[in-house]
Design an enzyme around this catalytic site. Structure first.
Site, PDB file in Angstrom:
ATOM      1  N   GLN A   1       0.822  -1.214   0.000  1.00 43.60           N
ATOM      2  CA  GLN A   1       0.000   0.000   0.000  1.00 43.60           C
ATOM      3  C   GLN A   1       0.853   1.260   0.000  1.00 43.60           C
ATOM      4  OE1 GLN A   1      -2.365  -0.635   3.536  1.00 43.60           O
ATOM      5  NE2 GLN A   1      -3.614  -2.216   2.578  1.00 43.60           N
TER       6      GLN A   1
ATOM      7  N   HIS B   1      -0.831  -0.177   5.708  1.00 42.05           N
ATOM      8  CA  HIS B   1      -1.441   0.810   6.617  1.00 42.05           C
ATOM      9  C   HIS B   1      -0.539   2.015   6.905  1.00 42.05           C
ATOM     10  CE1 HIS B   1      -4.855  -1.917   8.377  1.00 42.05           C
ATOM     11  NE2 HIS B   1      -4.728  -2.049   7.071  1.00 42.05           N
TER      12      HIS B   1
ATOM     13  N   GLU C   1     -15.266   3.563   9.627  1.00 39.40           N
ATOM     14  CA  GLU C   1     -15.866   4.596  10.484  1.00 39.40           C
ATOM     15  C   GLU C   1     -15.758   5.989   9.906  1.00 39.40           C
ATOM     16  OE1 GLU C   1     -13.804   4.741  14.204  1.00 39.40           O
ATOM     17  OE2 GLU C   1     -14.557   2.786  14.866  1.00 39.40           O
TER      18      GLU C   1
ATOM     19  N   TYR D   1     -10.040   7.625  19.722  1.00 42.63           N
ATOM     20  CA  TYR D   1     -11.084   7.052  18.848  1.00 42.63           C
ATOM     21  C   TYR D   1     -11.130   5.527  18.908  1.00 42.63           C
ATOM     22  CZ  TYR D   1     -12.222  11.724  17.647  1.00 42.63           C
ATOM     23  OH  TYR D   1     -12.657  13.023  17.767  1.00 42.63           O
TER      24      TYR D   1
ATOM     25  N   TYR E   1     -10.745  -9.662   9.781  1.00 46.87           N
ATOM     26  CA  TYR E   1     -11.047 -10.140   8.422  1.00 46.87           C
ATOM     27  C   TYR E   1     -11.058 -11.669   8.342  1.00 46.87           C
ATOM     28  CZ  TYR E   1     -12.014  -5.835   6.103  1.00 46.87           C
ATOM     29  OH  TYR E   1     -12.654  -4.689   5.722  1.00 46.87           O
TER      30      TYR E   1
END
Ligand SMILES: [Ca+2]
Ligand SMILES: [Ca+2]
Length: 361
Positions: A72, A136, A231, A241, A252
């Protein structure tokens, strides 16, 4: 919807320029200008080069480590300086190749008048710790009405990193707030807390790739949550949070998230969550005049869901959700409002596209 340009290599960000053209990042490491007519420019030089292996001296860049295009990671978001017309400065986030792995970093540089080069390139933020995977990284960039740069980060995915998201001695799973020169604003929430990283604005996120300020100057984000737990959050200074103590959804793999609950005192609840998930990318609060019925709506790109999501917000609640452009069958990576009040989208494909969305006549 009009396809303005095709043939982009996995674009990650579209940033409208004041003259109607677009700055576009491609994950594999190119920053380009695409004109309003759809002409794709050559890569702008002066970026840190792309590397795959160990750290190499980046010639001409003061020895700064290169971008690592892995998983990513790669060249990620771009943002214009709030005073771009005057300082021609561009900010970009990227996964930086470092000694023991990689980390999300943010650099700045000045676009030359001929728009072919970046000058005075320097890295102004490095997320720590460095970690060796390709997952991530976050990382949207958004300038607030306070002129500060907000950087959204991820937890680097692997389970041993999760407890770090709840600790203030690192940047994983945090939103960062810095000045445009990289220095720390003295009114950040944890500057006086011993052992805390002073750049931290809030904590408890899994992986945020969406951030936008609304007309009231409030920061909204959407994060990649677990399965059944993407979210929408309204971000407040210094708040927690939740991840991975408080979360909706499951792993997953289908297992429960170890030790997690859906609500707990002292942790912020999301404004809204998705099950099934949309796999969010860029977002934009619509503030223009071209679509009067959409004013105040939040647009979010969907990757796996391959659609543009519109949320209708009333009194800080989501009162409507609409899915657009799903018939195109493309992963949507970013959505931005142009200076003309129209919406612009890039798609995360090897033959990626730039779209313009206009009102129906
Ligand atoms: Ca951007
Ligand atoms: Ca949460």
């Amino acid at each position: 919807m009009t396809v303005i340009a095709k043939g982009l290599e996995r674009p990650w960000a579209v940033e409208p320029l004041p003259d109607g053209d677009f700055l576009i990042t491609e994950k594999s490491g190119q920053l380009r200008i695409v004109t309003a007519k759809g002409e794709i420019g050559q890569p702008i030089s002066g970026l840190l080069p792309v590397g795959q292996g160990s750290v190499s001296a980046a010639s001409g860049q003061g020895g700064l480590p290169p971008i690592t295009a892995r998983g990513q990671g790669g060249l990620l978001d771009a943002a214009l300086s709030p005073i771009f017309a005057k300082d021609r400065t561009i900010f970009w986030s990227f996964s930086e190749q470092r000694e023991a792995g990689s980390g999300t970093s943010v650099a700045r540089g000045r676009l030359t008048e001929d728009r072919k080069n970046l000058e005075d390139v320097r890295v102004i933020f490095r997320a720590m710790p460095t970690y060796n995977n390709g997952l991530h990284f976050g990382s949207r960039l958004a300038f607030g009405p306070d002129g500060k740069l907000y950087i959204t980060l991820g937890d680097r995915f692997d389970r041993p990193n999760r407890p770090r998201v709840q600790q203030l001695d690192n940047h994983l799973g945090k939103i960062i707030r810095i000045n445009s020169d990289g220095s720390v604003p003295p009114d950040n929430p944890f500057v006086k807390q011993p052992g805390a990283m002073p750049e931290i604005w809030d904590l408890g996120h899994r992986n945020i790739q969406s951030a936008t300020f609304d007309e009231q100057g409030r920061l909204w984000t959407v994060e990649h949550g677990p399965k059944g737990g993407d979210e929408l959050n309204l971000i407040e200074k210094g708040k927690n949070y939740g991840w991975a103590v408080v979360a909706y959804g499951e792993e997953y793999s289908g297992e429960p998230i170890p030790g997690a609950v859906t609500q707990k005192e002292g942790y912020q609840q999301p404004i809204y969550y998705w099950d099934p998930v949309i796999a969010p990318s860029g977002m934009q609060v619509y503030t223009g005049a071209a679509f009067s019925a959409w004013r105040g709506s939040i647009f979010i790109g969907g990757l796996a869901s391959q659609k543009l999501v519109r949320l209708v917000i009333k009194d800080n609640r989501v009162v409507g959700e609409e899915h657009l452009l799903a018939d195109r069958g493309q992963r949507i990576r970013d959505v931005r409002q142009g200076s003309d009040g129209l919406l612009y989208v890039v798609t995360d494909e090897s033959n990626g596209e730039l779209w313009r969305i206009t009102p129906k006549r």
